[in-house]
Write a protein that holds these residues in place. Structure first.
Motif, PDB file in Angstrom:
ATOM      1  N   LEU A 248     -23.436 -13.170 -13.801  1.00  0.00           N
ATOM      2  CA  LEU A 248     -23.118 -14.500 -13.263  1.00  0.00           C
ATOM      3  C   LEU A 248     -22.853 -14.514 -11.760  1.00  0.00           C
ATOM      4  N   LYS A 249     -22.625 -13.335 -11.163  1.00  0.00           N
ATOM      5  CA  LYS A 249     -22.352 -13.250  -9.718  1.00  0.00           C
ATOM      6  C   LYS A 249     -21.193 -14.191  -9.336  1.00  0.00           C
ATOM      7  N   LEU A 250     -20.018 -13.840  -9.804  1.00  0.00           N
ATOM      8  CA  LEU A 250     -18.889 -14.756  -9.677  1.00  0.00           C
ATOM      9  C   LEU A 250     -17.766 -14.257  -8.761  1.00  0.00           C
ATOM     10  N   THR A 251     -17.955 -13.095  -8.114  1.00  0.00           N
ATOM     11  CA  THR A 251     -16.890 -12.602  -7.228  1.00  0.00           C
ATOM     12  C   THR A 251     -16.959 -13.292  -5.868  1.00  0.00           C
ATOM     13  N   ALA A 252     -15.882 -13.159  -5.113  1.00  0.00           N
ATOM     14  CA  ALA A 252     -15.826 -13.783  -3.788  1.00  0.00           C
ATOM     15  C   ALA A 252     -16.980 -13.296  -2.912  1.00  0.00           C
ATOM     16  N   GLU A 253     -17.272 -12.004  -3.013  1.00  0.00           N
ATOM     17  CA  GLU A 253     -18.355 -11.439  -2.223  1.00  0.00           C
ATOM     18  C   GLU A 253     -19.701 -12.064  -2.603  1.00  0.00           C
ATOM     19  N   ASP A 254     -19.924 -12.206  -3.913  1.00  0.00           N
ATOM     20  CA  ASP A 254     -21.164 -12.837  -4.387  1.00  0.00           C
ATOM     21  C   ASP A 254     -21.291 -14.255  -3.833  1.00  0.00           C
TER      22      ASP A 254
ATOM     23  N   GLY B 165     -26.219 -29.574 -19.594  1.00  0.00           N
ATOM     24  CA  GLY B 165     -25.312 -29.247 -18.492  1.00  0.00           C
ATOM     25  C   GLY B 165     -25.961 -28.366 -17.447  1.00  0.00           C
ATOM     26  N   ALA B 166     -25.124 -27.648 -16.719  1.00  0.00           N
ATOM     27  CA  ALA B 166     -25.609 -26.792 -15.634  1.00  0.00           C
ATOM     28  C   ALA B 166     -26.361 -25.591 -16.205  1.00  0.00           C
ATOM     29  N   ARG B 167     -27.306 -25.061 -15.442  1.00  0.00           N
ATOM     30  CA  ARG B 167     -28.090 -23.919 -15.910  1.00  0.00           C
ATOM     31  C   ARG B 167     -27.381 -22.603 -15.580  1.00  0.00           C
ATOM     32  N   MET B 168     -26.920 -21.930 -16.630  1.00  0.00           N
ATOM     33  CA  MET B 168     -26.176 -20.677 -16.475  1.00  0.00           C
ATOM     34  C   MET B 168     -26.892 -19.646 -15.607  1.00  0.00           C
ATOM     35  N   GLN B 169     -28.216 -19.582 -15.767  1.00  0.00           N
ATOM     36  CA  GLN B 169     -28.971 -18.511 -15.099  1.00  0.00           C
ATOM     37  C   GLN B 169     -28.995 -18.627 -13.581  1.00  0.00           C
ATOM     38  N   GLU B 170     -28.561 -19.753 -13.040  1.00  0.00           N
ATOM     39  CA  GLU B 170     -28.453 -19.844 -11.581  1.00  0.00           C
ATOM     40  C   GLU B 170     -26.992 -19.887 -11.149  1.00  0.00           C
ATOM     41  N   GLY B 171     -26.120 -19.567 -12.086  1.00  0.00           N
ATOM     42  CA  GLY B 171     -24.701 -19.375 -11.807  1.00  0.00           C
ATOM     43  C   GLY B 171     -24.070 -20.509 -11.025  1.00  0.00           C
ATOM     44  N   VAL B 172     -23.258 -20.132 -10.053  1.00  0.00           N
ATOM     45  CA  VAL B 172     -22.461 -21.117  -9.322  1.00  0.00           C
ATOM     46  C   VAL B 172     -23.352 -22.050  -8.489  1.00  0.00           C
ATOM     47  N   LEU B 173     -24.582 -21.614  -8.203  1.00  0.00           N
ATOM     48  CA  LEU B 173     -25.494 -22.500  -7.467  1.00  0.00           C
ATOM     49  C   LEU B 173     -25.840 -23.728  -8.313  1.00  0.00           C
ATOM     50  N   SER B 174     -25.893 -23.547  -9.626  1.00  0.00           N
ATOM     51  CA  SER B 174     -26.116 -24.704 -10.509  1.00  0.00           C
ATOM     52  C   SER B 174     -24.939 -25.669 -10.420  1.00  0.00           C
ATOM     53  N   LEU B 175     -23.742 -25.086 -10.418  1.00  0.00           N
ATOM     54  CA  LEU B 175     -22.528 -25.904 -10.302  1.00  0.00           C
ATOM     55  C   LEU B 175     -22.571 -26.731  -9.016  1.00  0.00           C
ATOM     56  N   MET B 176     -23.042 -26.101  -7.945  1.00  0.00           N
ATOM     57  CA  MET B 176     -23.054 -26.784  -6.647  1.00  0.00           C
ATOM     58  C   MET B 176     -24.065 -27.931  -6.600  1.00  0.00           C
ATOM     59  N   GLN B 177     -25.000 -27.950  -7.547  1.00  0.00           N
ATOM     60  CA  GLN B 177     -25.938 -29.084  -7.600  1.00  0.00           C
ATOM     61  C   GLN B 177     -25.204 -30.369  -7.969  1.00  0.00           C
ATOM     62  N   MET B 178     -24.074 -30.232  -8.666  1.00  0.00           N
ATOM     63  CA  MET B 178     -23.251 -31.413  -8.960  1.00  0.00           C
ATOM     64  C   MET B 178     -22.738 -32.025  -7.670  1.00  0.00           C
ATOM     65  N   ALA B 179     -22.341 -31.153  -6.744  1.00  0.00           N
ATOM     66  CA  ALA B 179     -21.838 -31.627  -5.453  1.00  0.00           C
ATOM     67  C   ALA B 179     -22.989 -32.187  -4.618  1.00  0.00           C
ATOM     68  N   LYS B 180     -24.116 -31.471  -4.648  1.00  0.00           N
ATOM     69  CA  LYS B 180     -25.268 -31.884  -3.848  1.00  0.00           C
ATOM     70  C   LYS B 180     -25.737 -33.290  -4.233  1.00  0.00           C
ATOM     71  N   THR B 181     -25.897 -33.526  -5.532  1.00  0.00           N
ATOM     72  CA  THR B 181     -26.374 -34.825  -5.974  1.00  0.00           C
ATOM     73  C   THR B 181     -25.328 -35.911  -5.681  1.00  0.00           C
ATOM     74  N   SER B 182     -24.055 -35.562  -5.831  1.00  0.00           N
ATOM     75  CA  SER B 182     -22.988 -36.542  -5.587  1.00  0.00           C
ATOM     76  C   SER B 182     -22.954 -36.993  -4.135  1.00  0.00           C
ATOM     77  N   VAL B 183     -23.185 -36.035  -3.233  1.00  0.00           N
ATOM     78  CA  VAL B 183     -23.177 -36.356  -1.804  1.00  0.00           C
ATOM     79  C   VAL B 183     -24.248 -37.406  -1.492  1.00  0.00           C
ATOM     80  N   GLU B 184     -25.433 -37.265  -2.092  1.00  0.00           N
ATOM     81  CA  GLU B 184     -26.511 -38.227  -1.838  1.00  0.00           C
ATOM     82  C   GLU B 184     -26.241 -39.572  -2.520  1.00  0.00           C
ATOM     83  N   ILE B 185     -25.670 -39.504  -3.720  1.00  0.00           N
ATOM     84  CA  ILE B 185     -25.414 -40.768  -4.428  1.00  0.00           C
ATOM     85  C   ILE B 185     -24.294 -41.550  -3.730  1.00  0.00           C
ATOM     86  N   ALA B 186     -23.346 -40.837  -3.143  1.00  0.00           N
ATOM     87  CA  ALA B 186     -22.299 -41.506  -2.361  1.00  0.00           C
ATOM     88  C   ALA B 186     -22.930 -42.282  -1.209  1.00  0.00           C
TER      89      ALA B 186
END
Lengths: 319, 288
Positions: A248-254, B165-186
């Motif tokens: 998942l690459k979830l550390t601060a460094e990641d 929901g968010a796509r696990m395989q792109e990790g936190v970058l998927s989560l950040m798409q929630m912010a990205k889309t919200s910024v444009e919709i705002a």
């Protein structure tokens, strides 16, 4: 105490016990044991450093979840002064999983909002292990609007396993509450700085984490899903959490590598729970610096940069 | 004798076999909800809604596009965006390849511009068949670009959601798409451009907790499961069965979370009427 020791910290515990024992003996017999203690303490420090230098991602998750790790209310005592807590969303109730209110950083007023976990079972039941209901996110938004109105920056501290997945939470619009915060934070006309201090649990973290600057304590984590949840879905086996934490690459460094956060705040050797004062000092220095820099920006520029920051996130190809 | 011939009936030997009408087995379909069996064409004619119980089957992004926009008016945008596997997540490229074979190359969301009842619209439609409609970088980017287009050209935005929901395989970058889309919709909302969000079965997780719940008007198809956490996760958390009808579109209307439940057959008309209201236009009958 022993129950709060993580598996990989066991060797440290053994050394600590030896040192304690020596000190006790010395106290009783007035024998000078400094010759024995000094090398042991040096060894302890080295070992601690070595262990913490090579933590696996799952071990970091464990440190981030450590029951002795400083929480939001701890930092409100150590990093900030003059804290006045404000309660409630003015719609339904006060959610103790999120705390917030006026405080001072660098002498100036800021609005601090953060997830709050409990220290013991009783407090955890009340605070729902830091998992907020919609009213928690709505309280957070109310306080942000208050900060905006009076021209104060917002500082949010993230430490949550996630937004609470329960009946009441769904009935009262968990998804709407998070979506609303993202929308409103996008255009909030005051600086926002977010620090991930422990667990950054998905949407429940982001709901107070859309900010101009996002920093992470060295041993905190930030992820779209918990390693356990990911393993259960992908491999139908929650015990594969090491594998998931790695993937998942979830550390601060990641997260710094992925361009999602702006800075890593170093923790003392052995993690924030080993030396909460040192952790607080490092956090304070970083927060002060970011708030000071953001205050200098004209509001339109601040908002344009916030927008650019999030628009640039993602990994794409387009041929 | 010749006269008699007039009466005489030429008798063909009567066959005892009956001619069987051959209906191929695949012409029949069964409703997953009520078990009703009917010929496929009747399901299709009813827009894949069960003629007996009204259960709304899942349909593809293409079918929503055909349902909503004026014939021949669809122009696909950003059709070349592909995910870059930023985490080198195990098996992700293979899973993407499988999804492309199953649902087509255009990812879990298709976007474009078209006309709806003659009015220009920007339309995005999610496709649950592509990795459960999960939102990764491509979905986020397509929404962000389309929303930007709507804001800049003052064209109403319609998003049809269907996602786990968010796509696990792109990790936190998927989560950040929630912010990205919200910024444009705002920004879109600041510009005063209408945004209608249409929720279909299911809409949960990072999609419901971002753009899907940010519409000026939010419509949902009958029976669609809509929520933050999926029913299975909630069941696990609380350790008991969920109440009947929990998290359905009807439940959400009752709790004040969406504006209306709209059957698929009325989706196009309702959307058009809403757009006319929000764009200050005359009703369709009064228009020229």
């Amino acid at each position: 105490m022993a129950t709060h020791t993580l598996e990989f910290e066991r060797p440290l515990l053994e050394l600590e016990r030896q040192i304690e024992e020596l000190k006790r003996v010395a106290g009783e017999t007035a024998v000078d044991v400094s010759k024995e203690i000094v090398p042991l303490e040096r060894k302890l420090a080295e070992l601690r450093q070595e262990i913490y230098r090579s933590l696996t991602p799952m071990q970091r998750v464990q440190v981030a979840r450590h029951p002795k790790r400083p929480y939001t209310l701890d930092y409100l005592r150590t990093v900030f002064t003059d804290f006045v807590e404000l309660h409630g969303d003015r719609l339904y109730r006060d959610d103790p999983a999120i705390v917030g209110g006026w405080a001072r950083l660098d002498g100036a007023s800021v609005m601090v909002i953060g997830h709050q976990k409990g220290r013991d079972t009783k407090e955890n039941l009340r605070r729902n292990f830091g998992m907020a209901h919609p009213e928690g996110y709505r309280k957070a938004l109310r306080l942000m609007r208050l900060a905006e109105k009076f021209g104060a920056p917002v500082v949010t501290l993230v430490d949550t396993p996630g937004a609470y997945p329960g009946l009441g939470a769904e009935e009262r619009g968990q998804a709407e509450a998070i979506a609303r915060n993202l929308l409103e934070m996008s255009g909030l006309r005051t600086p926002i700085v977010t620090a991930v201090i422990g667990e950054g649990g998905s949407g429940g973290a982001l709901a107070v984490g859309l900010a101009d600057r996002v920093i992470m304590l060295e041993n905190s984590v930030y992820s779209v899903i918990s390693p356990e949840g990911c393993a259960a879905i992908l491999w139908k086996d929650a015990s594969q959490r090491e594998r998931a934490a790695e993937a998942l690459k979830l550390t601060a460094e990641d997260l710094l590598d992925l361009g999602v956060i702006d800075e890593i705040v170093p923790e003392p050797p052995g993690g924030a729970h080993a030396d909460p004062e040192a952790a607080a000092q490092a956090l304070e220095e970083s927060l002060r610096r970011h708030v000071r820099q953001l205050r200098k920006l004209k509001i339109e520029k601040l908002l344009a940069r916030r927008e650019e920051k999030y628009l640039s996130m993602g990994a794409l190809s387009e041929k | 004798m010749a006269r008699m011939a007039w009466f005489k009936k030429e008798r063909k030997p009567r066959t005892t076999e009956r001619v069987r009408l051959e209906i191929p087995a695949d012409a029949w379909e069964k409703c997953d909800e009520c078990g009703h069996i009917d010929i496929k064409e009747r399901f299709v004619a009813a827009l894949n809604v069960c003629p007996n119980c009204g259960y709304h089957r899942r349909i593809s992004a293409q079918e929503y596009i055909d349902l909503l926009v004026d014939e021949g008016s669809w122009h696909e945008l950003d059709g070349k965006l592909r995910s870059a596997d930023p985490l080198s997540f195990e098996n992700y490229p293979q899973r993407l390849e499988l999804a492309r074979q199953k649902a087509g190359p255009l990812e879990a969301l298709r976007s474009g511009y078209a006309r709806l009842d003659g009015m220009p619209v920007d339309l995005a439609v999610m496709d649950f068949a592509f990795m459960g409609g999960s939102m990764g970088s491509v979905v986020g980017e397509k929404i962000a670009r389309l929303t930007r287009r709507s804001a800049e050209k003052d064209i109403p935005l319609i998003i049809v959601s269907a996602s786990g929901g968010a796509r696990m395989q792109e990790g936190v970058l998927s989560l950040m798409q929630m912010a990205k889309t919200s910024v444009e919709i705002a920004r879109l909302q600041q510009e005063g451009v209408p945004f209608i969000s249409i929720l279909t079965n299911p809409t949960t997780g990072g999609v419901s907790a971002s753009f899907a719940m940010q519409g000026d008007v939010i419509l949902a198809e009958p029976g669609a499961v809509v929520g933050f956490a999926g029913p299975r996760v909630i069941k696990q958390t609380i350790g008991q069965d969920l109440p009947e009808g929990f998290q359905t579109a009807e439940f959400l209307v009752e709790h004040g979370m969406v504006d209306a439940v709209v059957p698929r057959s009325e989706l196009r008309d309702t959307t058009a009427r809403l757009l006319r209201h929000m764009a200050g236009r005359q009703p369709a009958e009064a228009a020229d």
